[in-house]
Design a protein around this motif. Structure first.
Motif, mmCIF file in Angstrom:
data_model
loop_
_atom_site.group_PDB
_atom_site.id
_atom_site.type_symbol
_atom_site.label_atom_id
_atom_site.label_comp_id
_atom_site.label_asym_id
_atom_site.label_seq_id
_atom_site.Cartn_x
_atom_site.Cartn_y
_atom_site.Cartn_z
ATOM 1 N N LYS A 135 0.805 -1.221 0.000
ATOM 2 C CA LYS A 135 0.000 0.000 0.000
ATOM 3 C C LYS A 135 0.838 1.271 0.000
ATOM 4 O O LYS A 135 0.338 2.345 -0.321
ATOM 5 C CB LYS A 135 -0.950 0.016 1.208
ATOM 6 N N GLU A 136 2.106 1.165 0.374
ATOM 7 C CA GLU A 136 2.959 2.354 0.467
ATOM 8 C C GLU A 136 4.403 1.946 0.217
ATOM 9 O O GLU A 136 4.844 0.895 0.685
ATOM 10 C CB GLU A 136 2.811 2.975 1.857
ATOM 11 N N ILE A 137 5.115 2.799 -0.530
ATOM 12 C CA ILE A 137 6.544 2.567 -0.738
ATOM 13 C C ILE A 137 7.293 3.868 -0.498
ATOM 14 O O ILE A 137 6.719 4.953 -0.604
ATOM 15 C CB ILE A 137 6.851 2.026 -2.147
ATOM 16 N N THR A 138 8.556 3.738 -0.170
ATOM 17 C CA THR A 138 9.413 4.906 0.021
ATOM 18 C C THR A 138 10.589 4.786 -0.924
ATOM 19 O O THR A 138 11.321 3.795 -0.902
ATOM 20 C CB THR A 138 9.910 5.003 1.477
ATOM 21 N N LEU A 139 10.750 5.810 -1.763
ATOM 22 C CA LEU A 139 11.881 5.847 -2.687
ATOM 23 C C LEU A 139 13.073 6.464 -1.969
ATOM 24 O O LEU A 139 12.998 7.601 -1.496
ATOM 25 C CB LEU A 139 11.524 6.673 -3.921
ATOM 26 N N ASP A 140 14.151 5.697 -1.884
ATOM 27 C CA ASP A 140 15.357 6.201 -1.229
ATOM 28 C C ASP A 140 16.556 6.179 -2.170
ATOM 29 O O ASP A 140 17.661 6.533 -1.796
ATOM 30 C CB ASP A 140 15.661 5.412 0.043
ATOM 31 N N GLY A 141 16.337 5.727 -3.408
ATOM 32 C CA GLY A 141 17.416 5.668 -4.377
ATOM 33 C C GLY A 141 18.295 4.451 -4.248
ATOM 34 O O GLY A 141 19.308 4.336 -4.941
ATOM 35 N N LYS A 142 17.922 3.526 -3.382
ATOM 36 C CA LYS A 142 18.784 2.372 -3.121
ATOM 37 C C LYS A 142 18.047 1.042 -3.060
ATOM 38 O O LYS A 142 18.637 0.018 -3.372
ATOM 39 C CB LYS A 142 19.514 2.562 -1.783
ATOM 40 N N SER A 143 16.798 1.034 -2.646
ATOM 41 C CA SER A 143 16.202 -0.241 -2.264
ATOM 42 C C SER A 143 14.928 -0.629 -3.018
ATOM 43 O O SER A 143 14.297 -1.623 -2.659
ATOM 44 C CB SER A 143 15.893 -0.219 -0.764
ATOM 45 N N LEU A 144 14.542 0.103 -4.043
ATOM 46 C CA LEU A 144 13.311 -0.214 -4.770
ATOM 47 C C LEU A 144 13.408 -1.594 -5.411
ATOM 48 O O LEU A 144 14.376 -1.913 -6.088
ATOM 49 C CB LEU A 144 13.048 0.835 -5.852
ATOM 50 N N VAL A 145 12.396 -2.415 -5.179
ATOM 51 C CA VAL A 145 12.330 -3.726 -5.817
ATOM 52 C C VAL A 145 11.192 -3.705 -6.837
ATOM 53 O O VAL A 145 10.284 -2.873 -6.776
ATOM 54 C CB VAL A 145 12.130 -4.877 -4.786
#
Length: 69
Positions: free
Chosen positions: A9-19
């Protein structure tokens, strides 16, 4: 780790961990997207560098030269 994208339901983009499953959750299932404040700081630094290169008239692929044809 495998996820079911429809359950995210929610994701956080940090520039390192997106799957991939998180990408699909946002693109297809409307998951809410947050951007990590540290990622914003890194993006701002990159933008400042790109603007500096452009303002100095230097050649830089993709900044002052375009991307191929």
């Amino acid at each position: 780790m495998k996820y079911n994208p429809s359950l995210i339901k929610e994701i956080t983009l940090d520039g390192k961990s997106l799957v991939f499953e998180e990408f699909i959750a946002a693109a297809r299932f409307g998951a809410h997207v947050n951007i990590d404040p540290e990622a914003i700081k890194r993006m701002q630094k990159s933008r400042e560098l790109a603007e500096k290169i452009q303002n100095e008239g230097r050649a830089a692929y993709g900044i002052t030269t375009g991307f191929g044809e």
